[in-house]
Scaffold this motif. Structure first.
Motif, PDB file in Angstrom:
ATOM      1  N   ASP A  53      -1.193  -4.336   3.584  1.00 42.16           N
ATOM      2  CA  ASP A  53      -0.581  -3.317   4.830  1.00 42.16           C
ATOM      3  C   ASP A  53       0.392  -4.284   5.528  1.00 42.16           C
ATOM      4  O   ASP A  53       0.826  -3.592   6.511  1.00 42.16           O
ATOM      5  CB  ASP A  53      -1.777  -3.241   5.624  1.00 42.16           C
ATOM      6  N   ALA A  54       0.831  -5.507   4.887  1.00 41.38           N
ATOM      7  CA  ALA A  54       1.908  -6.113   5.625  1.00 41.38           C
ATOM      8  C   ALA A  54       3.246  -5.894   5.280  1.00 41.38           C
ATOM      9  O   ALA A  54       3.458  -5.530   4.073  1.00 41.38           O
ATOM     10  CB  ALA A  54       1.740  -7.603   5.461  1.00 41.38           C
ATOM     11  N   PRO A  55       4.376  -5.646   6.156  1.00 40.22           N
ATOM     12  CA  PRO A  55       5.655  -5.078   5.824  1.00 40.22           C
ATOM     13  C   PRO A  55       6.408  -6.287   4.661  1.00 40.22           C
ATOM     14  O   PRO A  55       6.079  -7.339   4.803  1.00 40.22           O
ATOM     15  CB  PRO A  55       6.361  -5.102   7.028  1.00 40.22           C
ATOM     16  N   LEU A  56       7.032  -5.569   3.838  1.00 44.18           N
ATOM     17  CA  LEU A  56       7.367  -6.678   2.780  1.00 44.18           C
ATOM     18  C   LEU A  56       8.972  -6.594   3.347  1.00 44.18           C
ATOM     19  O   LEU A  56       9.424  -6.061   4.115  1.00 44.18           O
ATOM     20  CB  LEU A  56       7.763  -5.710   1.403  1.00 44.18           C
ATOM     21  N   ASP A  57       9.772  -7.617   2.997  1.00 49.78           N
ATOM     22  CA  ASP A  57      10.932  -7.869   3.157  1.00 49.78           C
ATOM     23  C   ASP A  57      11.850  -6.961   2.592  1.00 49.78           C
ATOM     24  O   ASP A  57      11.656  -6.464   1.447  1.00 49.78           O
ATOM     25  CB  ASP A  57      11.398  -9.146   2.553  1.00 49.78           C
ATOM     26  N   ALA A  58      12.650  -6.150   3.378  1.00 47.83           N
ATOM     27  CA  ALA A  58      13.628  -5.191   2.972  1.00 47.83           C
ATOM     28  C   ALA A  58      14.451  -5.914   1.567  1.00 47.83           C
ATOM     29  O   ALA A  58      15.015  -6.972   1.836  1.00 47.83           O
ATOM     30  CB  ALA A  58      14.697  -4.923   4.043  1.00 47.83           C
ATOM     31  N   GLY A  59      14.663  -5.107   0.777  1.00 49.49           N
ATOM     32  CA  GLY A  59      15.454  -5.468  -0.642  1.00 49.49           C
ATOM     33  C   GLY A  59      14.617  -6.285  -1.369  1.00 49.49           C
ATOM     34  O   GLY A  59      15.179  -6.539  -2.641  1.00 49.49           O
ATOM     35  N   GLN A  60      13.337  -6.620  -1.118  1.00 53.02           N
ATOM     36  CA  GLN A  60      12.543  -7.525  -2.052  1.00 53.02           C
ATOM     37  C   GLN A  60      12.177  -6.676  -3.286  1.00 53.02           C
ATOM     38  O   GLN A  60      11.796  -5.511  -3.025  1.00 53.02           O
ATOM     39  CB  GLN A  60      11.198  -7.848  -1.267  1.00 53.02           C
ATOM     40  N   ARG A  61      12.555  -7.238  -4.559  1.00 51.63           N
ATOM     41  CA  ARG A  61      12.523  -6.636  -5.638  1.00 51.63           C
ATOM     42  C   ARG A  61      11.090  -6.501  -6.227  1.00 51.63           C
ATOM     43  O   ARG A  61      10.434  -7.979  -6.283  1.00 51.63           O
ATOM     44  CB  ARG A  61      13.177  -7.188  -6.760  1.00 51.63           C
ATOM     45  N   LEU A  62      10.454  -5.695  -6.892  1.00 54.63           N
ATOM     46  CA  LEU A  62       8.975  -5.827  -7.146  1.00 54.63           C
ATOM     47  C   LEU A  62       8.771  -4.982  -8.505  1.00 54.63           C
ATOM     48  O   LEU A  62       9.591  -3.976  -8.808  1.00 54.63           O
ATOM     49  CB  LEU A  62       8.237  -4.716  -6.273  1.00 54.63           C
TER      50      LEU A  62
ATOM     51  N   GLY B 277       3.207 -11.858  -8.708  1.00 54.25           N
ATOM     52  CA  GLY B 277       2.499 -13.141  -8.373  1.00 54.25           C
ATOM     53  C   GLY B 277       2.315 -13.276  -6.721  1.00 54.25           C
ATOM     54  O   GLY B 277       2.748 -14.129  -6.158  1.00 54.25           O
ATOM     55  N   LEU B 278       1.865 -12.041  -6.113  1.00 53.77           N
ATOM     56  CA  LEU B 278       1.550 -12.170  -4.737  1.00 53.77           C
ATOM     57  C   LEU B 278       0.263 -12.120  -4.368  1.00 53.77           C
ATOM     58  O   LEU B 278      -0.193 -11.465  -3.605  1.00 53.77           O
ATOM     59  CB  LEU B 278       2.339 -10.745  -4.333  1.00 53.77           C
ATOM     60  N   ALA B 279      -0.377 -13.049  -4.791  1.00 53.43           N
ATOM     61  CA  ALA B 279      -2.040 -13.003  -4.754  1.00 53.43           C
ATOM     62  C   ALA B 279      -2.402 -13.120  -3.405  1.00 53.43           C
ATOM     63  O   ALA B 279      -3.398 -12.511  -3.034  1.00 53.43           O
ATOM     64  CB  ALA B 279      -2.549 -14.389  -5.584  1.00 53.43           C
ATOM     65  N   ASP B 280      -1.853 -13.767  -2.457  1.00 53.88           N
ATOM     66  CA  ASP B 280      -2.019 -13.861  -1.125  1.00 53.88           C
ATOM     67  C   ASP B 280      -1.459 -12.854  -0.139  1.00 53.88           C
ATOM     68  O   ASP B 280      -1.763 -12.465   1.038  1.00 53.88           O
ATOM     69  CB  ASP B 280      -1.649 -15.200  -0.451  1.00 53.88           C
ATOM     70  N   ALA B 281      -0.676 -11.791  -0.644  1.00 51.61           N
ATOM     71  CA  ALA B 281       0.222 -10.707   0.240  1.00 51.61           C
ATOM     72  C   ALA B 281      -1.025  -9.580   0.564  1.00 51.61           C
ATOM     73  O   ALA B 281      -1.818  -9.163  -0.028  1.00 51.61           O
ATOM     74  CB  ALA B 281       1.142 -10.135  -0.650  1.00 51.61           C
ATOM     75  N   ASP B 282      -1.054  -9.448   1.945  1.00 55.52           N
ATOM     76  CA  ASP B 282      -1.720  -8.299   2.544  1.00 55.52           C
ATOM     77  C   ASP B 282      -1.246  -7.146   2.103  1.00 55.52           C
ATOM     78  O   ASP B 282       0.189  -6.755   2.311  1.00 55.52           O
ATOM     79  CB  ASP B 282      -1.654  -8.525   3.971  1.00 55.52           C
TER      80      ASP B 282
ATOM     81  N   ALA C  30       0.854  -1.354  -0.015  1.00 61.02           N
ATOM     82  CA  ALA C  30       0.063   0.030  -0.196  1.00 61.02           C
ATOM     83  C   ALA C  30       0.795   1.272   0.060  1.00 61.02           C
ATOM     84  O   ALA C  30       0.493   2.101  -0.748  1.00 61.02           O
ATOM     85  CB  ALA C  30      -1.168   0.020   1.091  1.00 61.02           C
ATOM     86  N   THR C  31       1.897   1.337   0.798  1.00 65.65           N
ATOM     87  CA  THR C  31       2.572   2.392   0.965  1.00 65.65           C
ATOM     88  C   THR C  31       3.346   2.852  -0.297  1.00 65.65           C
ATOM     89  O   THR C  31       3.807   3.840  -0.796  1.00 65.65           O
ATOM     90  CB  THR C  31       3.676   2.612   2.054  1.00 65.65           C
ATOM     91  N   VAL C  32       3.993   1.470  -0.901  1.00 71.04           N
ATOM     92  CA  VAL C  32       4.936   1.613  -2.193  1.00 71.04           C
ATOM     93  C   VAL C  32       3.843   2.217  -3.177  1.00 71.04           C
ATOM     94  O   VAL C  32       4.271   3.228  -4.079  1.00 71.04           O
ATOM     95  CB  VAL C  32       5.340   0.284  -2.550  1.00 71.04           C
ATOM     96  N   ALA C  33       2.511   1.911  -3.289  1.00 70.37           N
ATOM     97  CA  ALA C  33       1.790   2.172  -4.278  1.00 70.37           C
ATOM     98  C   ALA C  33       1.357   3.639  -4.115  1.00 70.37           C
ATOM     99  O   ALA C  33       1.360   4.531  -5.021  1.00 70.37           O
ATOM    100  CB  ALA C  33       0.420   1.296  -4.355  1.00 70.37           C
TER     101      ALA C  33
ATOM    102  N   ILE D  10       0.378  -4.107  -8.295  1.00 74.02           N
ATOM    103  CA  ILE D  10       1.938  -4.283  -7.892  1.00 74.02           C
ATOM    104  C   ILE D  10       1.706  -6.085  -7.328  1.00 74.02           C
ATOM    105  O   ILE D  10       2.311  -6.806  -7.868  1.00 74.02           O
ATOM    106  CB  ILE D  10       2.277  -3.496  -6.821  1.00 74.02           C
ATOM    107  N   ARG D  11       0.519  -6.359  -6.558  1.00 74.39           N
ATOM    108  CA  ARG D  11       0.748  -7.627  -6.217  1.00 74.39           C
ATOM    109  C   ARG D  11       0.498  -8.660  -7.486  1.00 74.39           C
ATOM    110  O   ARG D  11       1.023  -9.485  -7.535  1.00 74.39           O
ATOM    111  CB  ARG D  11      -0.814  -7.779  -5.624  1.00 74.39           C
ATOM    112  N   GLY D  12      -0.400  -8.286  -8.373  1.00 72.43           N
ATOM    113  CA  GLY D  12      -0.555  -8.847  -9.531  1.00 72.43           C
ATOM    114  C   GLY D  12       0.676  -9.165 -10.448  1.00 72.43           C
ATOM    115  O   GLY D  12       0.777 -10.345 -11.008  1.00 72.43           O
TER     116      GLY D  12
END
Length: 332
Positions: free
Chosen positions: A147-156, A140-145, A119-122, A135-137
């Motif tokens: 508002d849940a913190p992402l892993d630092a360094g995760q490439r999107l 391939g992060l269909a089940d990602a919340d 949400a904050t990235v968007a 961004i989720r679609g």
């Protein structure tokens, strides 16, 4: 004004989610096929003080191209490190590609920072140009919340909205700006700000009424200067939005559009240290300059214009004409 009928029919409006599950925002989508792309602009509001180079890196853009799209001086010392203030609105250049059957910009790769969420990235980092769902679609992060913190360094992968519509509006050259509607915006005010009409914006975006909500993304046609360079030129099809400029020919040539007219005007640029000759053949006139010679018949005017970058050579064209008097001379 408005799109030619063949393109207006192709416009469809997609509903995507932004900000919260209760808020829906609309964005204009252009169906496509093939692998072509066009120049487009993203309207972006800075969420913090940022250097030109930081904004460019965020959008995988060239710093010089970012400066050019906003009519900022690329030749100023330290231009790429210039600090831009929070809240500043920028036009970010992007290549609008055809991906998954629709037009979008697909060049951006974002590395998540500590405490980032979808949400904050968007909504914050990309200022509403993308939604958490998009961004989720794309990743391939269909089940990602969202508002849940992402892993630092995760490439999107961050898909961003853009349209081409044949780079024209009412059969005239145009570059399209993806504009995120802000609180307090109205369609008439947006139309006035970009020197177009409410009807044109409605036609381009397939709107049933001149009403847009905060978070909606509108495609705004900006008048542009079109080039006529040959297909052998690496900058064939160069298109420059009104009131901006573009660097081409290995950053050796600066081509400007307006304000005041929609004729492309090109001059030597000073960004590159080593550039091919910019002098017109069989003359002493340099690119972008003109010479005059008074005769009994009037004033002979020779001007040197840009013809494209072909095989590492700056192609120039010598144009000659006759005027009644030379500039600065008065009739006796």
């Amino acid at each position: 004004m408005g799109l030619p009928a063949i393109f207006a029919v192709a416009v469809m409006v997609a509903i995507v989610m932004v900000a919260s599950p209760c808020a829906e925002a609309k964005t204009t989508i252009e169906p496509c096929s093939g692998s072509d792309s066009c120049p487009a602009l993203l309207g972006y509001t800075l969420y913090a003080d940022m250097k030109v180079s930081e904004v460019a890196a965020l959008f995988a853009a060239d710093p010089s191209a970012l400066l050019a799209a906003n009519a900022l001086d690329f030749a100023a010392p330290g231009a790429a490190h210039r600090i831009l203030p929070m809240g500043l609105f920028l036009r970010v250049p992007t290549a609008c590609a055809c991906a998954d059957g629709v037009r979008k910009s697909v060049a951006v790769r974002y590395a998540a920072r500590p405490a980032d969420t979808l949400a904050t990235v968007a909504d914050v980092v990309f200022a509403g140009l993308a939604s958490a769902d998009q961004i989720r679609g794309a990743n391939g992060l269909a089940d990602a919340d969202a508002d849940a913190p992402l892993d630092a360094g995760q490439r999107l992968v961050v898909p961003l909205p853009c349209v081409c519509f044949n780079s024209s509006d009412s059969n005239l050259p145009a570059v399209y700006l993806s504009y995120v509607v802000q609180v307090g915006d109205t369609v008439p005010a947006i139309a006035a700000a970009y020197e177009t009409t409410v009807t044109d914006i409605m036609n381009v975006n397939a709107m049933g009424s001149p009403v847009a909500a905060p978070g909606d993304i509108l495609a705004i046609p900006l008048p542009a200067c079109a080039s006529s360079f040959p297909k052998t030129a690496s900058d064939h099809g160069l298109l420059v939005a009104n009131g901006t400029y573009a660097l081409t020919a290995g950053n050796c040539v600066q081509c400007s559009c307006g304000p005041g007219n929609l004729n492309l005007y090109c001059t030597p640029a000073s960004l590159s240290r080593s550039c091919p000759s910019t002098q017109c053949s069989n003359s002493n006139v340099l690119l972008g300059n003109a010479s005059t010679h008074a005769t009994s018949a009037g004033c002979n005017v020779s001007s040197c214009s840009y013809g494209g970058f072909v095989n590492g050579t700056i192609t120039t064209l010598l144009n000659t004409g006759l005027q009644p008097t030379c500039p600065g001379n008065s009739c006796c």
